[in-house]
Enzyme design. Structure first.
Site, PDB file in Angstrom:
ATOM      1  N   ILE A  96       1.748  -1.485 -16.199  1.00 51.91           N
ATOM      2  CA  ILE A  96       1.098  -0.327 -15.599  1.00 51.91           C
ATOM      3  C   ILE A  96       2.185   0.695 -15.258  1.00 51.91           C
ATOM      4  CG2 ILE A  96      -0.414   0.475 -13.740  1.00 51.91           C
ATOM      5  CD1 ILE A  96      -1.751  -1.658 -15.508  1.00 51.91           C
ATOM      6  N   VAL A 155       5.181  -8.939   4.288  1.00 50.47           N
ATOM      7  CA  VAL A 155       4.142  -9.962   4.112  1.00 50.47           C
ATOM      8  C   VAL A 155       4.703 -11.386   4.101  1.00 50.47           C
ATOM      9  CG1 VAL A 155       2.447  -8.484   2.944  1.00 50.47           C
ATOM     10  CG2 VAL A 155       4.162  -9.730   1.583  1.00 50.47           C
ATOM     11  N   ALA A 194       5.598 -17.146  -9.475  1.00 51.53           N
ATOM     12  CA  ALA A 194       4.852 -16.641  -8.304  1.00 51.53           C
ATOM     13  C   ALA A 194       3.460 -16.164  -8.720  1.00 51.53           C
ATOM     14  CB  ALA A 194       5.624 -15.499  -7.644  1.00 51.53           C
ATOM     15  N   TYR A 212       9.203 -14.470 -11.067  1.00 53.00           N
ATOM     16  CA  TYR A 212       7.988 -13.647 -11.000  1.00 53.00           C
ATOM     17  C   TYR A 212       6.807 -14.354 -11.671  1.00 53.00           C
ATOM     18  CZ  TYR A 212       5.271  -9.259 -11.474  1.00 53.00           C
ATOM     19  OH  TYR A 212       4.310  -8.279 -11.424  1.00 53.00           O
ATOM     20  N   ALA A 221       0.801  -1.230   0.000  1.00 50.07           N
ATOM     21  CA  ALA A 221       0.000   0.000   0.000  1.00 50.07           C
ATOM     22  C   ALA A 221       0.830   1.276   0.000  1.00 50.07           C
ATOM     23  CB  ALA A 221      -0.918  -0.008   1.240  1.00 50.07           C
TER      24      ALA A 221
HETATM   25  P1  NAD Z   1       5.490  -0.973  -6.701  1.00 46.31           P
HETATM   26  O1  NAD Z   1       6.878  -1.500  -6.648  1.00 46.31           O
HETATM   27  O2  NAD Z   1       5.279   0.426  -7.085  1.00 46.31           O
HETATM   28  O3  NAD Z   1       4.737  -1.242  -5.310  1.00 46.31           O
HETATM   29  C1  NAD Z   1       4.852  -2.469  -4.655  1.00 46.31           C
HETATM   30  C2  NAD Z   1       4.725  -2.220  -3.186  1.00 46.31           C
HETATM   31  O4  NAD Z   1       4.905  -3.481  -2.506  1.00 46.31           O
HETATM   32  C3  NAD Z   1       5.805  -1.270  -2.657  1.00 46.31           C
HETATM   33  O5  NAD Z   1       5.225  -0.233  -1.900  1.00 46.31           O
HETATM   34  C4  NAD Z   1       6.676  -2.171  -1.809  1.00 46.31           C
HETATM   35  O6  NAD Z   1       7.284  -1.512  -0.707  1.00 46.31           O
HETATM   36  C5  NAD Z   1       5.677  -3.227  -1.353  1.00 46.31           C
HETATM   37  N1  NAD Z   1       6.371  -4.418  -0.891  1.00 46.31           N
HETATM   38  C6  NAD Z   1       7.469  -4.990  -1.436  1.00 46.31           C
HETATM   39  N2  NAD Z   1       7.874  -6.028  -0.679  1.00 46.31           N
HETATM   40  C7  NAD Z   1       7.007  -6.107   0.360  1.00 46.31           C
HETATM   41  C8  NAD Z   1       6.896  -6.975   1.474  1.00 46.31           C
HETATM   42  N3  NAD Z   1       7.781  -7.973   1.664  1.00 46.31           N
HETATM   43  N4  NAD Z   1       5.885  -6.779   2.350  1.00 46.31           N
HETATM   44  C9  NAD Z   1       4.992  -5.762   2.173  1.00 46.31           C
HETATM   45  N5  NAD Z   1       5.048  -4.914   1.136  1.00 46.31           N
HETATM   46  C10 NAD Z   1       6.051  -5.079   0.236  1.00 46.31           C
HETATM   47  O7  NAD Z   1       4.703  -1.960  -7.684  1.00 46.31           O
HETATM   48  P2  NAD Z   1       3.323  -1.772  -8.452  1.00 46.31           P
HETATM   49  O8  NAD Z   1       3.642  -1.552  -9.870  1.00 46.31           O
HETATM   50  O9  NAD Z   1       2.435  -0.816  -7.730  1.00 46.31           O
HETATM   51  O10 NAD Z   1       2.774  -3.270  -8.337  1.00 46.31           O
HETATM   52  C11 NAD Z   1       1.778  -3.641  -7.392  1.00 46.31           C
HETATM   53  C12 NAD Z   1       1.410  -5.086  -7.659  1.00 46.31           C
HETATM   54  O11 NAD Z   1       0.963  -5.218  -9.019  1.00 46.31           O
HETATM   55  C13 NAD Z   1       2.583  -6.053  -7.511  1.00 46.31           C
HETATM   56  O12 NAD Z   1       2.152  -7.256  -6.947  1.00 46.31           O
HETATM   57  C14 NAD Z   1       3.029  -6.259  -8.929  1.00 46.31           C
HETATM   58  O13 NAD Z   1       3.702  -7.495  -9.102  1.00 46.31           O
HETATM   59  C15 NAD Z   1       1.721  -6.212  -9.673  1.00 46.31           C
HETATM   60  N6  NAD Z   1       1.856  -5.878 -11.083  1.00 46.31           N
HETATM   61  C16 NAD Z   1       2.377  -4.710 -11.485  1.00 46.31           C
HETATM   62  C17 NAD Z   1       2.506  -4.444 -12.833  1.00 46.31           C
HETATM   63  C18 NAD Z   1       3.066  -3.164 -13.353  1.00 46.31           C
HETATM   64  O14 NAD Z   1       3.254  -3.062 -14.576  1.00 46.31           O
HETATM   65  N7  NAD Z   1       3.345  -2.172 -12.517  1.00 46.31           N
HETATM   66  C19 NAD Z   1       2.103  -5.397 -13.774  1.00 46.31           C
HETATM   67  C20 NAD Z   1       1.561  -6.595 -13.318  1.00 46.31           C
HETATM   68  C21 NAD Z   1       1.446  -6.823 -11.971  1.00 46.31           C
END
Ligand code: NAD
Length: 236
Positions: A173, A49, A143, A140, A10
């Protein structure tokens, strides 16, 4: 009392946008390892987490203080990209631990409260790369694919209590996670997207709000791409 939600990952990006959007409607607990961009949500939980004991403690405290937990969105995620024959044990383990085990830890900790809610919603943020694979992302993709299988199992297990469990599969995104990509990679991603742009956090937020809505109570066990058509593949 207003409904209660928990969002992981978050602190920034997609998770932060989800907290802000859900916060217009419900009380939201925000979980992350860091809140460098400032506090978000009604309460912050600095929790890794992948640490199941810490997750259990935080989820219990929310459920106790709020008298329950209704909506959970597992968004915490990391990448450690490297071509598979060079990927280290720690790169593999870290990505599985946060993305997959982390989502399981949170889902398990929240399950009893969600079952008591009467309108429980569990949403896992997976990825289209969990379905199609992605160069340099064996960890990735594994997972994110695991999250899909896990969510379908949870959907079956929690259905008798009216809890829906669904995955959202974002395409590229525009967030801090992808802003590190080179211009070439971003341009190639847009070229492969039929709708002709990168996704925005608002696109994911819209899907989360839809799945949380009472009107979505008959939708469970799905893996919903929000990707501008990237999973369709190259144009015919
Ligand atoms: P981001 O890196 O901006 O945010 C991810 C957040 O997860 C960060 O605030 C980070 O501190 C937190 N985090 C990391 N390790 C953690 C842990 N061990 N415990 C708790 N929090 C933790 O990434 P995002 O782009 O906002 O992605 C959010 C989700 O969407 C992720 O699961 C990512 O895999 C997925 N996703 C993102 C994209 C993309 O293109 N951005 C595409 C597909 C999926």
């Amino acid at each position: 009392m207003r409904r209660t939600a928990l969002v992981t990952g978050a602190g920034r990006g997609i998770g932060k946008a989800i907290v802000e959007a859900l916060g217009e409607e419900v009380w939201v607990g925000a979980m992350d390892v860091q809140f460098d961009d400032g506090p978000v949500g009604d309460a912050q939980f600095v929790v890794d987490v992948s640490d199941s004991a810490a997750v259990d403690e935080a989820v219990s405290s929310i459920a106790e203080e709020r008298g329950g937990l209704d909506w959970v969105v597992c968004g915490a995620g990391i990448v450690r990209d490297r071509v598979s024959w060079k990927m280290t044990d720690s790169e593999w383990d870290a990505v599985i631990a946060v993305n997959l085990t982390g989502a399981f830890n949170v889902s398990r900790a929240a399950a009893l409260s969600l079952r008591s809610s009467g309108h429980g919603r569990l949403i896992l943020i997976s990825s289209i790369n969990g379905v199609r694979g992605s160069f340099g992302q064996a960890n990735y993709a594994a997972a994110k694919a695991g999250m899909i299988g896990m969510s379908k199992t949870l959907a079956r297990e929690l259905a008798r209590d009216g809890v829906t469990v669904n995955c959202i599969l974002p395409g590229y995104i525009d967030t801090p996670m992808t802003q590190g990509l080179t211009e070439d990679v971003r341009a190639a991603a847009i070229a492969r997207t039929p709708l002709g742009r990168l996704g925005r956090v608002e696109d994911i937020v819209a899907a989360v709000k839809f799945l949380c809505d009472d009107q979505a109570e008959f939708i469970t066990g799905i893996a919903l791409p929000v990707d501008g058509g990237q999973l369709l593949g190259a144009s015919a």
